[in-house]
Every structure is written in structure tokens, then in C-alpha cells.
Scaffold this motif. Structure first.
Motif, PDB file in Angstrom:
ATOM      1  N   THR A  14      59.375  29.438  -9.711  1.00 46.98           N
ATOM      2  CA  THR A  14      58.068  29.089  -9.145  1.00 46.98           C
ATOM      3  C   THR A  14      58.294  28.091  -8.016  1.00 46.98           C
ATOM      4  OG1 THR A  14      57.808  27.226 -10.640  1.00 46.98           O
ATOM      5  CG2 THR A  14      56.950  29.361 -11.388  1.00 46.98           C
ATOM      6  N   GLU A  15      57.255  27.825  -7.258  1.00 50.97           N
ATOM      7  CA  GLU A  15      57.345  26.792  -6.224  1.00 50.97           C
ATOM      8  C   GLU A  15      57.679  25.448  -6.844  1.00 50.97           C
ATOM      9  OE1 GLU A  15      53.736  26.808  -3.946  1.00 50.97           O
ATOM     10  OE2 GLU A  15      54.144  28.788  -3.091  1.00 50.97           O
ATOM     11  N   THR A  16      57.107  25.167  -7.990  1.00 53.99           N
ATOM     12  CA  THR A  16      57.382  23.905  -8.673  1.00 53.99           C
ATOM     13  C   THR A  16      58.854  23.799  -9.051  1.00 53.99           C
ATOM     14  OG1 THR A  16      55.138  23.825  -9.536  1.00 53.99           O
ATOM     15  CG2 THR A  16      56.777  22.472 -10.667  1.00 53.99           C
ATOM     16  N   GLY A  17      59.424  24.873  -9.532  1.00 51.85           N
ATOM     17  CA  GLY A  17      60.830  24.875  -9.908  1.00 51.85           C
ATOM     18  C   GLY A  17      61.779  24.697  -8.741  1.00 51.85           C
ATOM     19  N   ASN A  32      54.449  32.607  -8.458  1.00 52.29           N
ATOM     20  CA  ASN A  32      53.707  31.572  -9.174  1.00 52.29           C
ATOM     21  C   ASN A  32      52.793  32.076 -10.278  1.00 52.29           C
ATOM     22  OD1 ASN A  32      54.677  29.159  -7.830  1.00 52.29           O
ATOM     23  ND2 ASN A  32      53.729  30.045  -6.011  1.00 52.29           N
ATOM     24  N   ASP A  33      52.462  33.351 -10.277  1.00 52.09           N
ATOM     25  CA  ASP A  33      51.631  33.840 -11.383  1.00 52.09           C
ATOM     26  C   ASP A  33      52.449  34.800 -12.238  1.00 52.09           C
ATOM     27  OD1 ASP A  33      50.874  36.764 -10.845  1.00 52.09           O
ATOM     28  OD2 ASP A  33      50.345  35.825  -8.936  1.00 52.09           O
ATOM     29  N   PRO A  34      52.067  34.974 -13.486  1.00 57.53           N
ATOM     30  CA  PRO A  34      52.880  35.751 -14.423  1.00 57.53           C
ATOM     31  C   PRO A  34      53.211  37.174 -13.970  1.00 57.53           C
ATOM     32  CG  PRO A  34      51.233  34.499 -15.617  1.00 57.53           C
ATOM     33  CD  PRO A  34      50.916  34.337 -14.153  1.00 57.53           C
ATOM     34  N   ALA A  35      52.254  37.886 -13.433  1.00 60.11           N
ATOM     35  CA  ALA A  35      52.512  39.274 -13.016  1.00 60.11           C
ATOM     36  C   ALA A  35      53.519  39.329 -11.875  1.00 60.11           C
ATOM     37  CB  ALA A  35      51.204  39.950 -12.611  1.00 60.11           C
ATOM     38  N   ASP A  36      53.350  38.462 -10.898  1.00 60.42           N
ATOM     39  CA  ASP A  36      54.301  38.426  -9.777  1.00 60.42           C
ATOM     40  C   ASP A  36      55.683  37.971 -10.245  1.00 60.42           C
ATOM     41  OD1 ASP A  36      52.337  39.254  -8.031  1.00 60.42           O
ATOM     42  OD2 ASP A  36      51.931  37.241  -7.243  1.00 60.42           O
ATOM     43  N   PHE A  37      55.705  37.029 -11.179  1.00 61.66           N
ATOM     44  CA  PHE A  37      56.972  36.529 -11.697  1.00 61.66           C
ATOM     45  C   PHE A  37      57.730  37.665 -12.408  1.00 61.66           C
ATOM     46  CE2 PHE A  37      59.908  33.940 -14.133  1.00 61.66           C
ATOM     47  CZ  PHE A  37      60.167  32.874 -13.281  1.00 61.66           C
ATOM     48  N   ARG A  43      62.699  43.219  -9.931  1.00 60.87           N
ATOM     49  CA  ARG A  43      63.351  43.521  -8.650  1.00 60.87           C
ATOM     50  C   ARG A  43      64.731  42.872  -8.589  1.00 60.87           C
ATOM     51  NH1 ARG A  43      58.288  42.281  -6.693  1.00 60.87           N
ATOM     52  NH2 ARG A  43      59.007  40.241  -5.986  1.00 60.87           N
ATOM     53  N   THR A  44      64.810  41.635  -9.024  1.00 60.20           N
ATOM     54  CA  THR A  44      66.073  40.900  -8.981  1.00 60.20           C
ATOM     55  C   THR A  44      67.089  41.522  -9.938  1.00 60.20           C
ATOM     56  OG1 THR A  44      64.940  38.874  -8.350  1.00 60.20           O
ATOM     57  CG2 THR A  44      67.118  38.630  -9.313  1.00 60.20           C
ATOM     58  N   ALA A  45      66.657  41.873 -11.137  1.00 59.67           N
ATOM     59  CA  ALA A  45      67.559  42.442 -12.143  1.00 59.67           C
ATOM     60  C   ALA A  45      68.108  43.799 -11.717  1.00 59.67           C
ATOM     61  CB  ALA A  45      66.840  42.564 -13.473  1.00 59.67           C
ATOM     62  N   ARG A  46      67.374  44.486 -10.905  1.00 60.50           N
ATOM     63  CA  ARG A  46      67.830  45.804 -10.438  1.00 60.50           C
ATOM     64  C   ARG A  46      68.856  45.689  -9.316  1.00 60.50           C
ATOM     65  NH1 ARG A  46      61.814  47.734 -10.936  1.00 60.50           N
ATOM     66  NH2 ARG A  46      61.869  48.525 -13.054  1.00 60.50           N
ATOM     67  N   GLY A  47      69.193  44.461  -8.940  1.00 57.65           N
ATOM     68  CA  GLY A  47      70.235  44.257  -7.939  1.00 57.65           C
ATOM     69  C   GLY A  47      69.841  44.635  -6.537  1.00 57.65           C
ATOM     70  N   ARG A  48      68.583  44.449  -6.242  1.00 54.06           N
ATOM     71  CA  ARG A  48      68.111  44.769  -4.902  1.00 54.06           C
ATOM     72  C   ARG A  48      68.924  43.994  -3.874  1.00 54.06           C
ATOM     73  NH1 ARG A  48      62.657  47.278  -4.816  1.00 54.06           N
ATOM     74  NH2 ARG A  48      63.069  47.030  -2.626  1.00 54.06           N
ATOM     75  N   PRO A  49      69.164  44.575  -2.706  1.00 55.03           N
ATOM     76  CA  PRO A  49      69.974  43.895  -1.688  1.00 55.03           C
ATOM     77  C   PRO A  49      69.449  42.507  -1.311  1.00 55.03           C
ATOM     78  CG  PRO A  49      69.633  46.187  -1.069  1.00 55.03           C
ATOM     79  CD  PRO A  49      68.791  45.926  -2.296  1.00 55.03           C
TER      80      PRO A  49
END
Length: 99
Positions: A14-17, A32-37, A43-49
Motif C-alpha cells: 500500500t502507499e502507507t507501506g 490501496n483497496d482490497p480488490a486492487d491489492f 499479476r505479480t505472482a504470474r511473473g509479469r515483466p
């Protein structure tokens, strides 16, 4: 967060983190919100470039800014400028003189 950066692990935060990190979006996916997180994690786990590129940028950032030599440059003057710690028994000699 900085531990993940130092090991080249992609980060979702999050921005806070990410407070205190310059250009946080350059080094991590920010949500910052649960759905976007949740979507950013997938996306990150799939190893996107872009996730790999952010992780590499974060690792380079850590290597540039937080090497032991750089920390010594930053902290060394604080440790040698004046005593901020004295062993027990040395405290009070000057402070209690005249009491």
C-alpha cells in the motif's frame, strides 16, 4: 519491504507501506483497496515483466543506497560526533558534581 527489495523479491504494498521510499511505484506494485491489492498480487505472482522489472529496480536501489559502506558514511558521524551512550558508572560524574 526493504528486505524483499534487498533479495530481489517482487513487492505488492500500500502507499502507507511504502512511506519513506522514493518513487514507490518504480519498485513495487501499489494498491490501496482490497480488490486492487488482490489483483496486483495475482499479476505479480504470474511473473509479469513489469513485476520483474520493478524487483530488479528495487534490488539496484538497495545496492546503491544501503551498502555497508554507505551506511557507515551515514551513521559513522553520528556515532563519533559526541557520546550518546556511556557505560554504567561513568554517568553522573560531571552531572552530579556540585550536588
Amino acid at each position: 519491504v526493504v528486505e524483499a527489495f534487498a533479495h530481489g523479491v517482487p513487492v505488492v504494498s500500500t502507499e502507507t507501506g511504502m512511506q519513506g521510499i522514493p518513487e514507490p511505484g518504480r519498485f513495487a506494485a501499489i494498491a490501496n483497496d482490497p480488490a486492487d491489492f488482490a489483483a496486483a498480487i495475482l499479476r505479480t505472482a504470474r511473473g509479469r515483466p513489469e513485476a520483474v522489472a520493478r524487483a530488479r529496480a528495487a534490488l539496484a536501489f538497495m545496492r546503491e543506497r544501503y551498502t555497508s559502506r554507505r551506511l557507515a558514511e551515514l551513521v559513522g558521524p553520528l556515532l563519533t560526533s559526541r557520546p550518546f551512550w556511556r557505560p554504567r558508572g561513568e554517568r553522573g560524574r560531571a552531572e552530579t558534581a556540585g550536588r
